[in-house]
Design a protein around this motif. Structure first.
Motif, mmCIF file in Angstrom:
data_model
loop_
_atom_site.group_PDB
_atom_site.id
_atom_site.type_symbol
_atom_site.label_atom_id
_atom_site.label_comp_id
_atom_site.label_asym_id
_atom_site.label_seq_id
_atom_site.Cartn_x
_atom_site.Cartn_y
_atom_site.Cartn_z
ATOM 1 N N ARG A 199 5.306 36.910 23.027
ATOM 2 C CA ARG A 199 4.963 35.624 23.464
ATOM 3 C C ARG A 199 4.087 35.770 24.680
ATOM 4 N NH1 ARG A 199 11.160 32.476 25.032
ATOM 5 N NH2 ARG A 199 11.640 32.131 22.485
ATOM 6 N N LYS A 200 3.121 36.604 24.941
ATOM 7 C CA LYS A 200 2.552 36.643 25.764
ATOM 8 C C LYS A 200 1.030 35.898 24.853
ATOM 9 C CE LYS A 200 4.920 39.704 28.660
ATOM 10 N NZ LYS A 200 4.581 40.957 29.957
ATOM 11 N N ASN A 201 -0.096 36.266 26.280
ATOM 12 C CA ASN A 201 -1.303 35.746 25.310
ATOM 13 C C ASN A 201 -1.483 37.650 25.101
ATOM 14 O OD1 ASN A 201 -4.580 37.019 25.903
ATOM 15 N ND2 ASN A 201 -4.460 35.029 25.157
ATOM 16 N N ILE A 202 -1.992 37.859 24.135
ATOM 17 C CA ILE A 202 -2.718 39.054 22.865
ATOM 18 C C ILE A 202 -3.251 39.582 24.354
ATOM 19 C CG2 ILE A 202 -5.151 38.389 22.035
ATOM 20 C CD1 ILE A 202 -4.402 40.256 19.949
ATOM 21 N N CYS A 212 -9.714 32.441 19.440
ATOM 22 C CA CYS A 212 -8.938 31.414 20.224
ATOM 23 C C CYS A 212 -8.007 32.916 21.111
ATOM 24 C CB CYS A 212 -8.584 30.752 19.513
ATOM 25 S SG CYS A 212 -7.295 30.547 18.375
ATOM 26 N N ARG A 213 -7.748 31.763 21.803
ATOM 27 C CA ARG A 213 -6.406 32.443 22.848
ATOM 28 C C ARG A 213 -4.885 32.343 21.612
ATOM 29 N NH1 ARG A 213 -7.038 33.140 28.271
ATOM 30 N NH2 ARG A 213 -4.339 32.733 28.721
ATOM 31 N N LEU A 214 -5.262 33.903 20.857
ATOM 32 C CA LEU A 214 -4.224 33.860 19.850
ATOM 33 C C LEU A 214 -2.698 34.907 21.110
ATOM 34 C CD1 LEU A 214 -5.532 36.283 16.975
ATOM 35 C CD2 LEU A 214 -4.388 33.395 16.661
ATOM 36 N N SER A 215 -1.959 33.865 20.947
ATOM 37 C CA SER A 215 -0.787 34.687 21.110
ATOM 38 C C SER A 215 0.239 35.996 20.499
ATOM 39 C CB SER A 215 0.872 33.895 21.407
ATOM 40 O OG SER A 215 0.802 33.458 19.616
ATOM 41 N N GLY A 216 1.073 36.721 21.379
ATOM 42 C CA GLY A 216 1.565 37.983 20.462
ATOM 43 C C GLY A 216 2.032 38.147 19.023
ATOM 44 N N LEU A 217 2.823 36.647 18.968
ATOM 45 C CA LEU A 217 3.586 36.512 17.747
ATOM 46 C C LEU A 217 2.752 36.237 16.790
ATOM 47 C CD1 LEU A 217 6.946 34.686 19.151
ATOM 48 C CD2 LEU A 217 6.201 36.579 17.132
#
Length: 537
Positions: A180-183, A246-251
């Motif tokens: 759920r964190k930022n990549i 853009c700010r991709l999440s880990g998922l």
């Protein structure tokens, strides 16, 4: 003169003798190619060309594996007339034997006989066909038995197509908080450790190839990956550019990779693995959304002790959550049990009856392409709508989980009629005084109504497009989603209304185009006036 020579036996013998003598060097090259997989063509005369200048590092590595296709090719202008019918067979025979040689296996063709030109075409064609059957069977046995191709394909299916449910559930239980964190904030080594733990503590531990699975965080989302794959299929790979990420999440960035050695990389090349990654990312995100909705269901259980008057305000949210969960579960069921499993069964059945590696490649590509098509991954419009629905579900879940604890505190406080111990906290006092007030000024009921409207609109558009695509492409399997989601005709009236409005808009727009007067062409004088002085001079 030609007519007289044709009927002259002595002239025919002389011509045959000269042709046989002239073709000896050519047939020696041919024998070396179809019996050993080696090209010895110092003067560039043979019909198969060895492109030694084509290096693996010069070809696209990420999504296609063209080395096998580009290393050995047919040179059409060098094909003799008497070998034209079997030219493709000659090419594949040598390529098969070349793969076997690169694997270190010894090649000894049992039917290696001298090939001599003769007027009876069948004599040398039979020798070429026997060599082809030997080479294709030899390579197929190498892949199927020694390299265990079927075991590798099953291993890929376990991980990329979520064949073993306990493995992916266990992995998501351990890694979901990290994903759920930022990549940029994720530690890949931690994900590797969690993957290793999930592999060792689930049924995947019985897979002999489990150590070949890897964790990858891609710097782009599924939509971009799909567009890149489709652009490569249309030979537009050079025009594909990475977007401003853009700010991709880990998922959104997470996927698996798989280590494949030669010669299995002929079947499981980079492009094929990228298609598996697309299917995996689509399935994984759907599974993640389902887990979020189930978490909302669990949190809603806390409202059971509330009085009926207090619980009524939550009823629309409960109904909306159930509709969302119904859609996600039906979408997953469709992809897993109506697309992937039936197509896999057809693929395995065909694989058991193949006779050469080209048939294996064809069957595997057909399996991949059918799965991508039926899972709506090759239709950008459908995939975008599904993606918007998933984002709506995530926003709804985050909203419910965020406000739920404040609502529960407020309701429990009113039920116990006691003051909250830490009521001096300004945030808590504000929430208790007005638990239905949110940052954007809308009430809880108004926010739920917005989510309901957004979900319903996207769903109606999706169902309408599925109906059109299924009708236009005769894709009955895709229409099954329509029947599953609208099993009780809950959306039928809205679908019919939307379809009629869309048809009216299309008909009105077409009428407007017909009623518009044609635009007169520009006169030559105007074009001369519009020229710049430098151009006129």
């Amino acid at each position: 003169m030609a007519c007289s020579v044709t009927g002259d036996p002595k002239s025919q013998e002389i011509c045959l003798y000269l042709t046989q003598a002239a073709s000896v060097p050519y047939f020696e090259i041919l024998e070396k190619w179809i019996y050993k997989g080696i090209i010895c063509d110092p003067f560039g005369e043979f019909l198969v060309e060895d492109n030694e200048l084509v290096q693996k590092e010069d070809l696209p590595v990420d999504y296609s594996d063209d080395y096998w296709e580009k290393r050995y090719t047919l040179c059409r202008e060098r094909i003799p007339v008497f070998l034209d019918k079997v030219s493709n067979m000659i090419l594949r025979t040598g390529k098969y034997l070349n793969v076997i040689r690169q694997c270190g296996s010894e090649i000894k063709c049992p039917d290696a006989e001298e090939i001599v030109y003769t007027l009876k075409e069948r004599q040398y064609v039979d020798k070429i066909e026997r060599s082809y059957r030997f080479a294709s069977k030899k390579l197929l046995d190498l892949l199927m038995e020694e390299k265990d191709l079927m075991g590798r394909l099953k291993s890929v299916k376990h991980y990329f197509l979520l064949d073993q449910g306990d493995f992916i559930v266990q992995f998501m239980d351990m890694a979901e908080d990290e994903l759920r964190k930022n990549i940029d904030d994720i530690m890949p080594t931690r994900l590797e450790s969690l993957l290793e733990l999930a592999l060792r503590t689930s049924i995947a531990n019985n897979d002999p190839y489990k150590d070949d699975i890897r964790v990858v965080l891609l710097p782009f989302d599924l939509l971009f990956q799909m567009n890149k794959i489709l652009s490569i299929d249309k030979k537009e790979g050079n025009d594909c550019r990475f977007p401003l990420v853009c700010r991709l999440s880990g998922l959104e960035a997470f996927t698996f990779d798989y280590d494949v050695k030669w010669p299995l990389s002929l079947i499981l090349n980079r492009k094929v693995l990228a298609c598996y990654q697309m299917l995996f990312r689509h399935l994984l995100y759907s599974k993640h959304v389902e887990r979020l909705l189930c978490n909302v269901w669990l949190s809603n259980k806390l409202t059971k002790p509330f009085p009926l008057s207090a619980a009524l305000s939550y009823a629309p949210a409960f109904a909306l959550r159930q509709r969302m969960l119904n859609f996600v579960q039906n979408l997953e069921y469709y992809m897993m049990f109506e697309v992937l499993e039936p197509n896999w069964h057809i693929f395995v059945t065909k694989l058991n009856s193949v006779t050469n590696v080209d048939d294996v490649l064809s069957c595997h590509l057909n399996f991949i392409n059918t799965c991508l098509k039926d899972c709506m991954l090759t239709n950008p419009e459908l995939l975008q709508i599904v993606n918007k629905l998933m984002l709506t579900f995530v926003k709804f879940c985050n909203f419910i989980l965020h406000v739920n604890r404040y609502f529960v505190d407020a309701e429990m406080t009113s039920m116990l009629e006691t003051s909250v111990p830490n009521l001096d906290s300004p945030d808590l006092r504000e929430d208790v005084d007005d638990p239905h007030s949110l940052k954007d000024g809308d009430s809880f009921e108004e926010n739920i109504a917005k989510f309901d409207m957004e979900f319903s609109n996207y769903l109606i558009i999706l169902l309408d497009r599925i109906s059109d695509v299924g009708r236009d492409n005769y894709n009955e399997k895709l229409v099954n989603i329509l029947y599953r989601v609208d099993f009780n005709s809950f959306y039928t009236e809205r679908l019919e209304k939307y379809a009629s409005e869309r048809s009216m808009l299309e008909s009105s727009s077409s009428k407007q185009k017909k009623s518009r007067p044609p635009v007169p062409p520009k006169s030559p004088k105007l074009t001369k006036i519009s020229k710049r002085p430098s151009e006129s001079s």
